[in-house]
Scaffold this active site. Structure first.
Site, PDB file in Angstrom:
ATOM      1  N   HIS A 117       0.847  -1.195   0.000  1.00 48.19           N
ATOM      2  CA  HIS A 117       0.000   0.000   0.000  1.00 48.19           C
ATOM      3  C   HIS A 117       0.881   1.244   0.000  1.00 48.19           C
ATOM      4  O   HIS A 117       1.972   1.247   0.575  1.00 48.19           O
ATOM      5  CB  HIS A 117      -0.916  -0.011   1.227  1.00 48.19           C
ATOM      6  CG  HIS A 117      -1.993   1.030   1.171  1.00 48.19           C
ATOM      7  ND1 HIS A 117      -1.755   2.355   1.479  1.00 48.19           N
ATOM      8  CD2 HIS A 117      -3.303   0.951   0.818  1.00 48.19           C
ATOM      9  CE1 HIS A 117      -2.886   3.049   1.328  1.00 48.19           C
ATOM     10  NE2 HIS A 117      -3.826   2.227   0.922  1.00 48.19           N
ATOM     11  N   GLU A 131      -3.794   2.463  -7.281  1.00 45.03           N
ATOM     12  CA  GLU A 131      -4.163   3.594  -6.422  1.00 45.03           C
ATOM     13  C   GLU A 131      -3.257   4.781  -6.731  1.00 45.03           C
ATOM     14  O   GLU A 131      -2.128   4.837  -6.257  1.00 45.03           O
ATOM     15  CB  GLU A 131      -4.096   3.209  -4.936  1.00 45.03           C
ATOM     16  CG  GLU A 131      -2.876   2.381  -4.519  1.00 45.03           C
ATOM     17  CD  GLU A 131      -2.597   2.439  -3.020  1.00 45.03           C
ATOM     18  OE1 GLU A 131      -3.541   2.680  -2.262  1.00 45.03           O
ATOM     19  OE2 GLU A 131      -1.440   2.270  -2.638  1.00 45.03           O
TER      20      GLU A 131
END
Length: 230
Positions: free
Chosen positions: A85, A154
């Site tokens: 992430h 993302e």
């Protein structure tokens, strides 16, 4: 880093009720903090919601204070784990090399990793979006089984900023990602200011298979609206 065990259980009460009419083929995964995993595993037992963790170490055990191993996750019913992430990369020194180690370790224990890739505002402005993401994929996926993998695109500049990447642009980048894979059927999600008021448009795109949801997942009503996109 949200929700105590009590708060997580309270969230679940409202959330699960909203899934009664959700299409069967739609996969729902909650990736919660480590302290919530045990209680959530018990609460979700027998439900359609799968359990995920937010990170995993690449060793089964060892002198890695503060880390969690794949067997520890498997033991309590975790099925998915988020790896790489942008916040792990930005704040905690995650690299493509350590991402690769975590991906392989997760798969070796039957976990399905959710690999996150994406560019910063500076990289996008410099025209480096594609080259940056391609290097993340090339270095991150060495020796990784693409038959047990989820990828989340993302764009870092769109996370929590309210500045959503246009759905057509997200679709374009995800199409490029898919073209770099040996398995074109890998589930590829979009993440970055996904909200109830833009989920329908995002999911209407041809290349986008799902959503990695941050802030909008913290309230049962907003997250259930996202899960129940039309």
């Amino acid at each position: 880093m949200y929700k105590t065990q009590a708060e997580a259980q309270e969230f679940l009460k409202g959330f699960v009720m909203e899934l009664e009419d959700t299409p069967e083929e739609r996969e729902v995964v909650l990736c919660v903090p480590f302290t919530d995993l045990g209680v959530m595993s018990k609460s979700l037992h027998g439900s359609r919601v799968r359990l995920g963790a937010q990170n995993v170490h690449w060793e089964d055990s060892g002198a890695y204070t503060g880390e969690i191993s794949p067997p520890m996750l498997v033991e309590i019913g975790v099925r998915f784990v988020v790896i790489g992430h942008s916040e792990r990369r930005q704040y905690f020194g995650e690299t493509n090399e350590t991402v690769n180690l975590r991906l392989k370790a997760a798969q070796n224990h039957g976990l399905t990793p959710i690999l996150c890739v994406g560019e910063t505002k500076e990289q996008r402005d410099a025209g480096e979006t594609e080259s940056h993401i391609f290097s993340q994929l090339e270095e991150g996926l060495v020796g990784v089984d693409q038959n047990n993998l989820v990828i989340a695109y993302e764009p870092i500049w769109a996370i929590g900023t309210g500045d959503t990447c246009e759905s057509e642009e997200a679709n374009r980048v995800i199409g490029l990602i898919r073209g770099k894979l040996s398995n074109p059927n890998v589930t590829i999600q979009y993440g970055g200011s996904v909200k109830p008021d833009n989920i329908d448009e995002i999911m209407a795109q041809s290349e986008i298979d799902g959503a990695l949801v941050g802030g909008a997942s913290l309230q049962a009503d907003s997250f259930s609206r996202i899960v129940n996109y039309r």
